[in-house]
Design a protein around this motif. Structure first.
Motif, PDB file in Angstrom:
ATOM      1  N   ASN A   1       0.835  -1.251   0.055  1.00 21.22           N
ATOM      2  CA  ASN A   1       0.052  -0.118   0.030  1.00 21.22           C
ATOM      3  C   ASN A   1       0.878   1.215  -0.026  1.00 21.22           C
ATOM      4  O   ASN A   1       1.475   1.452   0.980  1.00 21.22           O
ATOM      5  N   ILE A   2       1.059   1.861  -1.108  1.00 23.23           N
ATOM      6  CA  ILE A   2       1.710   3.038  -1.086  1.00 23.23           C
ATOM      7  C   ILE A   2       0.691   4.414  -1.078  1.00 23.23           C
ATOM      8  O   ILE A   2      -0.062   4.584  -1.951  1.00 23.23           O
ATOM      9  N   LEU A   3       0.633   4.750   0.331  1.00 20.91           N
ATOM     10  CA  LEU A   3      -0.593   5.791   0.702  1.00 20.91           C
ATOM     11  C   LEU A   3      -0.589   6.843  -0.248  1.00 20.91           C
ATOM     12  O   LEU A   3       0.367   7.578  -0.598  1.00 20.91           O
ATOM     13  N   GLY A   4      -1.723   7.167  -0.590  1.00 24.02           N
ATOM     14  CA  GLY A   4      -2.132   8.226  -1.381  1.00 24.02           C
ATOM     15  C   GLY A   4      -1.582   7.814  -2.812  1.00 24.02           C
ATOM     16  O   GLY A   4      -1.885   9.065  -3.942  1.00 24.02           O
ATOM     17  N   ASP A   5      -1.343   6.925  -3.247  1.00 19.30           N
ATOM     18  CA  ASP A   5      -1.044   6.583  -4.705  1.00 19.30           C
ATOM     19  C   ASP A   5      -1.571   5.268  -5.183  1.00 19.30           C
ATOM     20  O   ASP A   5      -2.550   5.293  -5.946  1.00 19.30           O
ATOM     21  N   LYS A   6      -1.326   3.996  -4.525  1.00 16.87           N
ATOM     22  CA  LYS A   6      -1.912   2.937  -5.287  1.00 16.87           C
ATOM     23  C   LYS A   6      -1.525   1.747  -4.141  1.00 16.87           C
ATOM     24  O   LYS A   6      -0.957   1.891  -3.316  1.00 16.87           O
TER      25      LYS A   6
ATOM     26  N   PHE B   1      11.090   8.824   2.871  1.00 16.42           N
ATOM     27  CA  PHE B   1      10.283   7.625   3.037  1.00 16.42           C
ATOM     28  C   PHE B   1      10.199   6.976   4.309  1.00 16.42           C
ATOM     29  O   PHE B   1      11.243   6.960   4.929  1.00 16.42           O
ATOM     30  N   SER B   2       8.933   6.368   4.620  1.00 18.40           N
ATOM     31  CA  SER B   2       9.002   5.306   5.893  1.00 18.40           C
ATOM     32  C   SER B   2       8.325   4.175   5.299  1.00 18.40           C
ATOM     33  O   SER B   2       7.043   4.357   4.852  1.00 18.40           O
ATOM     34  N   ASP B   3       8.696   3.044   5.507  1.00 21.62           N
ATOM     35  CA  ASP B   3       8.042   1.859   4.996  1.00 21.62           C
ATOM     36  C   ASP B   3       7.990   1.198   6.259  1.00 21.62           C
ATOM     37  O   ASP B   3       8.732   0.831   7.068  1.00 21.62           O
ATOM     38  N   PHE B   4       6.676   0.672   6.408  1.00 18.80           N
ATOM     39  CA  PHE B   4       6.408  -0.494   7.430  1.00 18.80           C
ATOM     40  C   PHE B   4       6.114  -1.716   6.857  1.00 18.80           C
ATOM     41  O   PHE B   4       5.228  -1.980   6.106  1.00 18.80           O
ATOM     42  N   TYR B   5       6.807  -2.602   7.554  1.00 18.43           N
ATOM     43  CA  TYR B   5       6.488  -4.131   7.078  1.00 18.43           C
ATOM     44  C   TYR B   5       5.859  -4.936   8.098  1.00 18.43           C
ATOM     45  O   TYR B   5       6.233  -4.994   9.250  1.00 18.43           O
ATOM     46  N   GLU B   6       5.174  -6.195   7.567  1.00 19.47           N
ATOM     47  CA  GLU B   6       4.696  -7.069   8.293  1.00 19.47           C
ATOM     48  C   GLU B   6       5.121  -8.189   7.806  1.00 19.47           C
ATOM     49  O   GLU B   6       5.153  -8.595   6.565  1.00 19.47           O
ATOM     50  N   PHE B   7       5.761  -9.085   8.610  1.00 25.05           N
ATOM     51  CA  PHE B   7       6.486 -10.294   8.198  1.00 25.05           C
ATOM     52  C   PHE B   7       5.321 -11.630   8.261  1.00 25.05           C
ATOM     53  O   PHE B   7       4.315 -11.324   9.117  1.00 25.05           O
ATOM     54  N   SER B   8       5.644 -12.611   7.534  1.00 25.53           N
ATOM     55  CA  SER B   8       4.483 -13.532   7.727  1.00 25.53           C
ATOM     56  C   SER B   8       4.691 -14.359   9.043  1.00 25.53           C
ATOM     57  O   SER B   8       3.600 -15.105   9.461  1.00 25.53           O
ATOM     58  N   GLY B   9       5.690 -14.179   9.750  1.00 19.56           N
ATOM     59  CA  GLY B   9       5.798 -14.582  11.232  1.00 19.56           C
ATOM     60  C   GLY B   9       6.878 -14.202  11.809  1.00 19.56           C
ATOM     61  O   GLY B   9       7.550 -13.448  11.202  1.00 19.56           O
ATOM     62  N   ALA B  10       6.696 -14.266  13.284  1.00 17.76           N
ATOM     63  CA  ALA B  10       7.786 -13.452  14.122  1.00 17.76           C
ATOM     64  C   ALA B  10       9.255 -14.048  13.873  1.00 17.76           C
ATOM     65  O   ALA B  10      10.344 -13.268  14.059  1.00 17.76           O
ATOM     66  N   LYS B  11       9.559 -15.488  13.304  1.00 16.07           N
ATOM     67  CA  LYS B  11      10.710 -15.916  13.551  1.00 16.07           C
ATOM     68  C   LYS B  11      11.215 -15.606  11.971  1.00 16.07           C
ATOM     69  O   LYS B  11      12.392 -15.522  11.895  1.00 16.07           O
TER      70      LYS B  11
ATOM     71  N   VAL C   1       8.162 -11.270   3.540  1.00 14.97           N
ATOM     72  CA  VAL C   1       7.261 -10.054   3.856  1.00 14.97           C
ATOM     73  C   VAL C   1       6.104 -10.279   3.475  1.00 14.97           C
ATOM     74  O   VAL C   1       5.535 -10.711   2.450  1.00 14.97           O
ATOM     75  N   LYS C   2       4.930 -10.051   4.175  1.00 15.66           N
ATOM     76  CA  LYS C   2       3.493 -10.349   3.923  1.00 15.66           C
ATOM     77  C   LYS C   2       2.705  -8.842   3.457  1.00 15.66           C
ATOM     78  O   LYS C   2       2.038  -9.040   2.416  1.00 15.66           O
ATOM     79  N   SER C   3       3.266  -7.856   4.006  1.00 13.21           N
ATOM     80  CA  SER C   3       2.942  -6.713   3.529  1.00 13.21           C
ATOM     81  C   SER C   3       3.589  -5.530   3.754  1.00 13.21           C
ATOM     82  O   SER C   3       4.702  -5.603   4.822  1.00 13.21           O
ATOM     83  N   ILE C   4       3.592  -4.304   2.986  1.00 13.49           N
ATOM     84  CA  ILE C   4       4.435  -3.119   3.063  1.00 13.49           C
ATOM     85  C   ILE C   4       3.234  -2.114   3.084  1.00 13.49           C
ATOM     86  O   ILE C   4       2.575  -2.037   2.070  1.00 13.49           O
ATOM     87  N   THR C   5       3.417  -0.910   3.912  1.00 12.48           N
ATOM     88  CA  THR C   5       2.832   0.182   3.747  1.00 12.48           C
ATOM     89  C   THR C   5       3.809   1.222   3.652  1.00 12.48           C
ATOM     90  O   THR C   5       4.947   1.337   4.634  1.00 12.48           O
ATOM     91  N   SER C   6       3.744   2.161   2.542  1.00  5.33           N
ATOM     92  CA  SER C   6       4.865   3.008   2.258  1.00  5.33           C
ATOM     93  C   SER C   6       4.286   4.423   2.381  1.00  5.33           C
ATOM     94  O   SER C   6       3.220   4.754   1.772  1.00  5.33           O
ATOM     95  N   TYR C   7       5.057   5.386   2.968  1.00  4.98           N
ATOM     96  CA  TYR C   7       4.866   6.687   3.019  1.00  4.98           C
ATOM     97  C   TYR C   7       5.842   7.545   2.325  1.00  4.98           C
ATOM     98  O   TYR C   7       6.998   7.302   2.647  1.00  4.98           O
ATOM     99  N   ILE C   8       5.608   8.288   1.218  1.00  3.82           N
ATOM    100  CA  ILE C   8       6.794   8.832   0.331  1.00  3.82           C
ATOM    101  C   ILE C   8       6.117  10.295   0.354  1.00  3.82           C
ATOM    102  O   ILE C   8       5.114  10.714  -0.121  1.00  3.82           O
ATOM    103  N   ILE C   9       7.233  11.173   0.798  1.00  8.33           N
ATOM    104  CA  ILE C   9       7.255  12.596   0.489  1.00  8.33           C
ATOM    105  C   ILE C   9       8.110  13.031  -0.360  1.00  8.33           C
ATOM    106  O   ILE C   9       9.403  13.108  -0.145  1.00  8.33           O
ATOM    107  N   LYS C  10       7.846  13.928  -1.354  1.00  4.30           N
ATOM    108  CA  LYS C  10       8.743  14.680  -2.353  1.00  4.30           C
ATOM    109  C   LYS C  10       9.501  15.834  -1.453  1.00  4.30           C
ATOM    110  O   LYS C  10       8.508  16.677  -0.779  1.00  4.30           O
ATOM    111  N   LEU C  11      10.671  15.893  -1.444  1.00  5.66           N
ATOM    112  CA  LEU C  11      11.227  17.001  -0.818  1.00  5.66           C
ATOM    113  C   LEU C  11      11.628  18.242  -1.597  1.00  5.66           C
ATOM    114  O   LEU C  11      11.623  18.200  -2.647  1.00  5.66           O
TER     115      LEU C  11
END
Length: 125
Positions: A45-50, A101-111, A115-125
């Motif tokens: 999920n690239i927030l604000g984009d797609k 950018f800041s990317d938040f990752y969820e792994f398929s398990g703790a061990k 990667v199961k999901s990525i949420t990305s926040y991207i800001i043009k400087l």
């Protein structure tokens, strides 16, 4: 060649090291490494984009990204806990644009490091 700058606290655990390598793979266009380390049902999920769902669409999006060359990747912070992780930094592009950018990752398990999901926040400087 992409210049890589990594702050010293970004690699003292296996998951931090993995997230460092994953972000370097994004910056250098190593889509084989990236796709080998995501689930078949990856959601990006690239927030604000797609929102990209599934490995096939994810792989297509990675190929599109290879057109824009990253000349420098600065990794400021990598955090992990259990099955979650986060990375923040700056990307400097060949065309002169810069993005925070800041990317938040969820792994398929703790061990593991798949990667199961990525949420990305991207800001043009």
């Amino acid at each position: 060649m992409t210049k890589i700058t990594i702050h010293s606290d970004c690699g003292n655990s296996p998951k931090k090291e993995f997230l460092k390598e994953l972000n370097i793979a994004f910056a250098t266009g190593n889509s084989d490494f990236i796709t080998a380390n995501v689930t078949d049902k990856i959601v990006w999920n690239i927030l604000g984009d797609k929102k990209i769902e599934g490995k096939e669409m994810f792989t297509k999006e990675l190929k599109k990204m290879e057109i824009e060359k990253i000349t420098e990747l600065i990794l400021d912070r990598i955090l992990t806990h259990g099955k979650d992780g986060a990375v923040s930094g700056i990307m400097k592009m060949q065309n002169g644009k810069e993005y925070a950018f800041s990317d938040f990752y969820e792994f398929s398990g703790a061990k593991g490091t798949i990667v199961k999901s990525i949420t990305s926040y991207i800001i043009k400087l």
